[in-house]
Motif scaffolding. Structure first.
Motif, PDB file in Angstrom:
ATOM      1  N   UNK A 213       0.828  -1.212   0.000  1.00 57.05           N
ATOM      2  CA  UNK A 213       0.000   0.000   0.000  1.00 57.05           C
ATOM      3  C   UNK A 213       0.864   1.265   0.000  1.00 57.05           C
ATOM      4  N   UNK A 214       2.086   1.153  -0.470  1.00 54.78           N
ATOM      5  CA  UNK A 214       2.987   2.302  -0.490  1.00 54.78           C
ATOM      6  C   UNK A 214       2.344   3.460  -1.243  1.00 54.78           C
ATOM      7  N   UNK A 215       2.356   4.630  -0.628  1.00 51.36           N
ATOM      8  CA  UNK A 215       1.760   5.807  -1.233  1.00 51.36           C
ATOM      9  C   UNK A 215       0.303   6.024  -0.875  1.00 51.36           C
ATOM     10  N   UNK A 216      -0.334   5.046  -0.244  1.00 49.05           N
ATOM     11  CA  UNK A 216      -1.732   5.201   0.153  1.00 49.05           C
ATOM     12  C   UNK A 216      -1.823   6.066   1.400  1.00 49.05           C
ATOM     13  N   UNK A 217      -2.853   6.915   1.472  1.00 48.62           N
ATOM     14  CA  UNK A 217      -3.103   7.682   2.688  1.00 48.62           C
ATOM     15  C   UNK A 217      -3.820   6.845   3.739  1.00 48.62           C
ATOM     16  N   UNK A 218      -4.623   5.876   3.299  1.00 50.89           N
ATOM     17  CA  UNK A 218      -5.371   5.025   4.233  1.00 50.89           C
ATOM     18  C   UNK A 218      -5.021   3.572   3.963  1.00 50.89           C
ATOM     19  N   UNK A 219      -3.819   3.178   4.389  1.00 47.09           N
ATOM     20  CA  UNK A 219      -3.396   1.790   4.217  1.00 47.09           C
ATOM     21  C   UNK A 219      -4.263   0.848   5.032  1.00 47.09           C
ATOM     22  N   UNK A 220      -4.813   1.336   6.127  1.00 47.72           N
ATOM     23  CA  UNK A 220      -5.706   0.491   6.925  1.00 47.72           C
ATOM     24  C   UNK A 220      -6.865  -0.020   6.075  1.00 47.72           C
ATOM     25  N   UNK A 221      -7.382   0.817   5.191  1.00 44.94           N
ATOM     26  CA  UNK A 221      -8.490   0.376   4.355  1.00 44.94           C
ATOM     27  C   UNK A 221      -8.039  -0.704   3.382  1.00 44.94           C
ATOM     28  N   UNK A 222      -6.802  -0.590   2.886  1.00 46.78           N
ATOM     29  CA  UNK A 222      -6.268  -1.644   2.036  1.00 46.78           C
ATOM     30  C   UNK A 222      -6.152  -2.965   2.759  1.00 46.78           C
ATOM     31  N   UNK A 223      -5.711  -2.905   4.013  1.00 51.09           N
ATOM     32  CA  UNK A 223      -5.601  -4.118   4.822  1.00 51.09           C
ATOM     33  C   UNK A 223      -6.966  -4.764   4.999  1.00 51.09           C
ATOM     34  N   UNK A 224      -7.965  -3.996   5.376  1.00 49.89           N
ATOM     35  CA  UNK A 224      -9.304  -4.539   5.578  1.00 49.89           C
ATOM     36  C   UNK A 224      -9.864  -5.126   4.290  1.00 49.89           C
ATOM     37  N   UNK A 225      -9.571  -4.490   3.180  1.00 48.71           N
ATOM     38  CA  UNK A 225     -10.060  -4.994   1.896  1.00 48.71           C
ATOM     39  C   UNK A 225      -9.472  -6.344   1.563  1.00 48.71           C
ATOM     40  N   UNK A 226      -8.254  -6.611   2.025  1.00 48.46           N
ATOM     41  CA  UNK A 226      -7.515  -7.802   1.616  1.00 48.46           C
ATOM     42  C   UNK A 226      -7.553  -8.943   2.625  1.00 48.46           C
ATOM     43  N   UNK A 227      -8.308  -8.814   3.712  1.00 48.24           N
ATOM     44  CA  UNK A 227      -8.256  -9.875   4.728  1.00 48.24           C
ATOM     45  C   UNK A 227      -8.947 -11.149   4.264  1.00 48.24           C
ATOM     46  N   UNK A 228      -9.861 -11.062   3.294  1.00 48.02           N
ATOM     47  CA  UNK A 228     -10.697 -12.201   2.948  1.00 48.02           C
ATOM     48  C   UNK A 228     -11.328 -11.906   1.599  1.00 48.02           C
ATOM     49  N   UNK A 229     -11.765 -12.939   0.908  1.00 48.75           N
ATOM     50  CA  UNK A 229     -12.404 -12.722  -0.391  1.00 48.75           C
ATOM     51  C   UNK A 229     -13.811 -12.154  -0.254  1.00 48.75           C
ATOM     52  N   UNK A 230     -14.463 -12.337   0.904  1.00 50.78           N
ATOM     53  CA  UNK A 230     -15.866 -11.926   1.044  1.00 50.78           C
ATOM     54  C   UNK A 230     -16.185 -11.256   2.380  1.00 50.78           C
TER      55      UNK A 230
END
Length: 465
Positions: A213-230
């Motif tokens: 998530x380099x360059x993202x302002x809200x990397x936390x949102x990237x993490x939550x998006x990627x924890x699971x397929x659904x």
């Protein structure tokens, strides 16, 4: 009508918790509890904090010191609930309040008590969406968290980062009226998902300087998006809300099958959705993906209750609406800005109408994919308010919120704090993450705030002090 609450205690099942469920009964239960409609009147908030050492803020706090800090906080006579996340994050969950002032005053008093207690131990609470310290460590060990980590490890490192390092401000508002209109539950559900991206962008406070998530302002949102397929996805926005959420819940994989044996590991099946589990006559049915794991006992109402607490969409319907997409905020009172803004945009009729007009303009950018994996939400997490469309929407919404706060009885400090945030960040197309454009120690001082602008004056007898 349900009361907004926070934490993961789950809804109360209208049946014996040990009774085996049928698929039809499970659908009926979820359909009946996800939206409790009526006039919006209650507000709640959950504040997650990272605990830092005052003398060595760049290093993780030891397990023993964190445990002592948590115990000291729990021993205080607070109005809020105190819980702990797996990485040692400390949570304060407000009681449902009938006014913004009641919600904020209660949390401020409890925060002051907790901060004073931690200060005596050389510790402090800090608001960051993602913990900048390394290595990330899990403090809590229990069958629940062991099973959760095993489950998430199958899809990569995002689950561990979520459990060990993320912190948020979660705001709970009532579902709204059954009937259509500015305060109807269908419109508020749609509003929450479209404006959720605006809230991600405006309150982004988890910048990443390396990694996926380099360059993202809200990397936390990237993490939550990627924890699971659904598990972290919203249902289809165009579908009827109750039916869509019921399908989403039942068609998401079971994270674990619990056991009553004290301390025994919980089973973590593969590919077993809750619907599969319900359809198995003897606990062996369902998809081939979970074959070979042995039989599972029949699911009960308590299992459905637990399963619903393991679903982490950006907006979770729990009778009320639980908005989960906002990063923890910096400063002593940064947390109250999202609480006040969400309350204004959802519960003041005039501001809600403005917010809905803004939301309609974002619908095309939302796209066919659910939040948080569609273009609008990805842009919010990556670019925040440097995205022109999100910047324009945020300015309109924050103006509406600032105007609404006197009508909602907000006190001067709340109005000033929201106004300062609006001037410092939203009006300039910035977010808190932009104050941390380069890697730095967590104790670095933020730039001084500008002088607050004049407060709007209450109009007529509608205003409350």
């Amino acid at each position: 009508m349900s009361q907004p609450t926070t934490g993961d205690e789950g809804p109360v099942m209208p049946q014996d918790s040990l009774t085996r469920l049928t698929e039809a009964t499970a659908e009926e239960v979820i359909h009946g509890i996800c939206f409790k409609t009526g006039p919006p009147r209650l507000l709640g908030a959950e504040l997650e904090w990272l605990v830092f050492d005052l003398e060595q803020p760049g290093l993780p706090v030891s397990h023993d010191r964190l445990a002592a800090a948590h115990a000291a906080a729990r021993a205080l006579p607070l109005g809020s609930g105190v819980t702990v996340e797996p990485g040692g994050q400390l949570e304060l969950s407000s009681a449902p309040a009938t006014s913004l002032t009641g919600c904020i005053d209660g949390l401020q008093a409890d925060l002051a008590a907790v901060r004073s207690t931690l200060l005596a131990q050389g510790l402090a609470l800090r608001g960051f969406g993602q913990d900048p310290r390394r290595p990330l460590r899990r403090m809590l060990t229990s069958p629940r968290y062991d099973a959760m980590e095993t489950y998430f490890d199958r899809t990569g490192p995002a689950g561990r980062a979520m459990m060990r390092a993320s912190a948020s401000v979660q705001v709970c508002v009532d579902a709204g009226h059954e009937e259509p209109g500015p305060l109807g539950h269908g419109r508020r559900w749609r509003l929450a998902h479209l404006l959720g991206a605006v809230l991600v962008a405006a309150f982004a406070n988890s910048p990443a300087h390396e990694g996926p998530y380099a360059g993202w302002r809200c990397a936390r949102q990237g993490v939550w998006s990627d924890i699971d397929t659904r598990r972290s996805l919203a249902p289809p926005l165009e579908a009827e809300p109750r039916s869509a959420w019921t399908r989403q819940a039942l068609d998401t994989e079971v994270m674990c099958v619990r056991t009553d044996e004290g301390g025994a590991p919980w089973e973590v099946p593969r590919g077993l959705t809750f619907r599969d589990w319900l359809r198995s006559d003897d606990g062996h049915g369902g998809r081939d993906a979970h074959a070979g794991h042995g039989g599972h006992r029949p699911p009960t109402a308590a299992d459905l209750d637990y399963h619903l607490t393991t679903l982490f969409p950006p907006v979770r319907p729990r009778g009320h609406l639980e908005l989960r997409m906002i990063d923890a905020q910096p400063g002593e009172d940064g947390w109250l800005v999202p609480v006040a803004v969400v309350h204004a945009l959802f519960d003041d009729p005039e501001a809600a109408e403005t917010a809905y007009r803004v939301a309609k303009g974002l619908a095309d950018s939302y796209g066919a994919q659910p939040a948080p994996r569609n273009p609008l939400w990805r842009s919010a997490a990556r670019d925040a308010l440097s995205d022109p469309e999100l910047r324009s929407a945020a300015r309109a919404c924050f103006r509406a919120a600032v105007s609404a706060l006197p009508r909602l009885g907000a006190g001067g400090h709340v109005i000033d704090t929201v106004g300062e945030f609006t001037e410092r960040y939203v009006s300039r197309g910035r977010c808190p993450a932009d104050d941390r454009t380069e890697p730095q120690q967590p104790h670095a001082q933020a730039p001084a705030r500008p002088h607050p602008r004049p407060r709007p004056q209450p109009a007529g007898e509608e205003a409350r002090s």
